[in-house]
Design a protein around this motif. Structure first.
Motif, PDB file in Angstrom:
ATOM      1  N   LEU A  74      -3.058  12.474  -0.816  1.00 34.68           N
ATOM      2  CA  LEU A  74      -2.033  11.635  -0.666  1.00 34.68           C
ATOM      3  C   LEU A  74      -1.133  11.623   0.475  1.00 34.68           C
ATOM      4  O   LEU A  74      -0.850  10.731   1.347  1.00 34.68           O
ATOM      5  N   VAL A  75      -0.749  12.857   0.614  1.00 41.92           N
ATOM      6  CA  VAL A  75       0.311  13.399   1.656  1.00 41.92           C
ATOM      7  C   VAL A  75      -0.253  13.121   2.867  1.00 41.92           C
ATOM      8  O   VAL A  75       0.402  12.393   3.756  1.00 41.92           O
ATOM      9  N   GLN A  76      -1.632  13.700   3.144  1.00 39.04           N
ATOM     10  CA  GLN A  76      -2.334  13.695   4.367  1.00 39.04           C
ATOM     11  C   GLN A  76      -2.593  12.354   4.794  1.00 39.04           C
ATOM     12  O   GLN A  76      -2.400  12.148   5.712  1.00 39.04           O
ATOM     13  N   LEU A  77      -2.580  11.410   3.694  1.00 37.90           N
ATOM     14  CA  LEU A  77      -3.133   9.819   4.242  1.00 37.90           C
ATOM     15  C   LEU A  77      -1.920   9.414   4.912  1.00 37.90           C
ATOM     16  O   LEU A  77      -1.878   8.415   6.054  1.00 37.90           O
ATOM     17  N   GLN A  90       1.231   7.618   9.607  1.00 37.46           N
ATOM     18  CA  GLN A  90       2.606   7.867  10.340  1.00 37.46           C
ATOM     19  C   GLN A  90       2.598   7.142  11.737  1.00 37.46           C
ATOM     20  O   GLN A  90       3.563   6.244  12.009  1.00 37.46           O
ATOM     21  N   GLN A  91       1.783   7.607  12.404  1.00 33.17           N
ATOM     22  CA  GLN A  91       1.688   6.783  13.951  1.00 33.17           C
ATOM     23  C   GLN A  91       1.706   5.513  14.112  1.00 33.17           C
ATOM     24  O   GLN A  91       1.850   5.056  15.046  1.00 33.17           O
ATOM     25  N   GLU A 119       0.717  -1.181  -0.110  1.00 34.03           N
ATOM     26  CA  GLU A 119      -0.109   0.081   0.311  1.00 34.03           C
ATOM     27  C   GLU A 119       0.991   1.327   0.021  1.00 34.03           C
ATOM     28  O   GLU A 119       0.411   2.260  -0.639  1.00 34.03           O
ATOM     29  N   LEU A 120       1.876   1.136   0.807  1.00 29.32           N
ATOM     30  CA  LEU A 120       2.984   2.323   0.725  1.00 29.32           C
ATOM     31  C   LEU A 120       3.520   2.669  -0.469  1.00 29.32           C
ATOM     32  O   LEU A 120       3.630   3.766  -0.879  1.00 29.32           O
ATOM     33  N   GLU A 121       3.912   1.517  -1.253  1.00 30.29           N
ATOM     34  CA  GLU A 121       4.391   1.671  -2.592  1.00 30.29           C
ATOM     35  C   GLU A 121       3.515   2.180  -3.367  1.00 30.29           C
ATOM     36  O   GLU A 121       3.869   3.126  -4.553  1.00 30.29           O
ATOM     37  N   TYR A 122       2.225   1.717  -3.558  1.00 32.44           N
ATOM     38  CA  TYR A 122       1.177   2.134  -4.352  1.00 32.44           C
ATOM     39  C   TYR A 122       0.891   3.856  -4.100  1.00 32.44           C
ATOM     40  O   TYR A 122       0.940   4.483  -4.951  1.00 32.44           O
ATOM     41  N   ILE A 123       1.073   4.330  -2.737  1.00 35.27           N
ATOM     42  CA  ILE A 123       0.719   5.785  -2.630  1.00 35.27           C
ATOM     43  C   ILE A 123       2.062   6.410  -3.233  1.00 35.27           C
ATOM     44  O   ILE A 123       1.680   7.539  -3.486  1.00 35.27           O
ATOM     45  N   ALA A 124       2.903   5.847  -2.875  1.00 34.82           N
ATOM     46  CA  ALA A 124       4.518   6.447  -3.411  1.00 34.82           C
ATOM     47  C   ALA A 124       4.381   6.668  -4.919  1.00 34.82           C
ATOM     48  O   ALA A 124       4.772   7.869  -5.375  1.00 34.82           O
ATOM     49  N   ASP A 125       3.846   5.765  -5.554  1.00 39.45           N
ATOM     50  CA  ASP A 125       3.760   5.660  -7.002  1.00 39.45           C
ATOM     51  C   ASP A 125       2.691   6.548  -7.447  1.00 39.45           C
ATOM     52  O   ASP A 125       2.988   7.389  -8.469  1.00 39.45           O
ATOM     53  N   ILE A 135       1.928   9.332  -6.022  1.00 38.70           N
ATOM     54  CA  ILE A 135       2.232  10.886  -5.526  1.00 38.70           C
ATOM     55  C   ILE A 135       3.318  11.178  -6.677  1.00 38.70           C
ATOM     56  O   ILE A 135       3.264  12.190  -7.254  1.00 38.70           O
ATOM     57  N   SER A 136       4.064  10.449  -7.298  1.00 35.23           N
ATOM     58  CA  SER A 136       4.985  10.347  -8.261  1.00 35.23           C
ATOM     59  C   SER A 136       4.358  10.778  -9.580  1.00 35.23           C
ATOM     60  O   SER A 136       4.544  11.615 -10.377  1.00 35.23           O
ATOM     61  N   ASN A 137       3.303  10.037  -9.691  1.00 40.08           N
ATOM     62  CA  ASN A 137       2.599  10.113 -11.119  1.00 40.08           C
ATOM     63  C   ASN A 137       1.764  11.489 -10.913  1.00 40.08           C
ATOM     64  O   ASN A 137       1.776  12.337 -12.036  1.00 40.08           O
ATOM     65  N   GLU A 138       1.218  12.065  -9.907  1.00 40.37           N
ATOM     66  CA  GLU A 138       0.511  12.923  -9.920  1.00 40.37           C
ATOM     67  C   GLU A 138       1.573  14.246  -9.977  1.00 40.37           C
ATOM     68  O   GLU A 138       1.398  15.223 -10.753  1.00 40.37           O
ATOM     69  N   ASP A 139       2.762  14.287  -9.414  1.00 38.35           N
ATOM     70  CA  ASP A 139       3.782  15.376  -9.728  1.00 38.35           C
ATOM     71  C   ASP A 139       4.125  15.290 -11.029  1.00 38.35           C
ATOM     72  O   ASP A 139       4.340  16.368 -11.547  1.00 38.35           O
ATOM     73  N   LEU A 140       4.116  14.305 -11.871  1.00 38.37           N
ATOM     74  CA  LEU A 140       4.726  14.193 -13.061  1.00 38.37           C
ATOM     75  C   LEU A 140       3.462  14.995 -13.947  1.00 38.37           C
ATOM     76  O   LEU A 140       3.874  15.598 -14.872  1.00 38.37           O
ATOM     77  N   LEU A 141       2.330  14.670 -13.742  1.00 35.03           N
ATOM     78  CA  LEU A 141       1.097  15.270 -14.395  1.00 35.03           C
ATOM     79  C   LEU A 141       1.103  16.715 -13.981  1.00 35.03           C
ATOM     80  O   LEU A 141       0.954  17.456 -15.011  1.00 35.03           O
ATOM     81  N   ILE A 142       1.504  17.093 -12.923  1.00 36.30           N
ATOM     82  CA  ILE A 142       1.695  18.809 -12.510  1.00 36.30           C
ATOM     83  C   ILE A 142       2.549  19.269 -13.510  1.00 36.30           C
ATOM     84  O   ILE A 142       2.397  20.347 -14.174  1.00 36.30           O
ATOM     85  N   LYS A 143       3.739  18.674 -13.674  1.00 39.70           N
ATOM     86  CA  LYS A 143       4.947  19.297 -14.384  1.00 39.70           C
ATOM     87  C   LYS A 143       4.654  19.208 -15.753  1.00 39.70           C
ATOM     88  O   LYS A 143       4.846  20.251 -16.434  1.00 39.70           O
ATOM     89  N   GLN A 144       3.885  18.238 -16.172  1.00 39.80           N
ATOM     90  CA  GLN A 144       3.622  18.285 -17.685  1.00 39.80           C
ATOM     91  C   GLN A 144       2.411  19.335 -18.066  1.00 39.80           C
ATOM     92  O   GLN A 144       2.523  20.329 -18.947  1.00 39.80           O
ATOM     93  N   LEU A 145       1.503  19.447 -17.182  1.00 41.29           N
ATOM     94  CA  LEU A 145       0.553  20.515 -17.252  1.00 41.29           C
ATOM     95  C   LEU A 145       1.073  21.898 -17.062  1.00 41.29           C
ATOM     96  O   LEU A 145       0.660  22.775 -18.104  1.00 41.29           O
TER      97      LEU A 145
END
Length: 77
Positions: A61-64, A69-70, A13-19, A21-31
């Motif tokens: 995703l970051v808030q999740l 974290q706790q 699940e952590l890997e999925y969330i990290a992926d 976040i990475s995908n969202e970041d890439l989309l933001i940069k492309q846009l």
């Protein structure tokens, strides 16, 4: 255990969330690149709207991750 009680996220699940976040970041940069280079104001407006949407997705995703974290296992020092 109550159904609304949070549990630790699995490694997968952590890997999925990290992926995600990475995908969202890439989309933001492309846009952003498209908005900066297009001559069409309608396309620029759509890009900016979509950037806001993807920024919101990344924030969620970051808030999740922060909420869980706790529950993460701690490593001995």
């Amino acid at each position: 255990m109550q159904s609304n009680q949070m549990q630790a996220l699995s490694g997968k699940e952590l890997e999925y969330i990290a992926d995600s976040i990475s995908n969202e970041d890439l989309l933001i940069k492309q846009l952003a690149a498209t908005a900066a280079t297009t001559q069409n104001s309608a396309v620029r407006g759509i890009c900016l709207q979509q950037m806001q949407s993807h920024n919101h997705h990344m924030d969620v995703l970051v808030q999740l991750l922060q909420q869980h974290q706790q529950y993460a296992p701690t490593q001995p020092q």
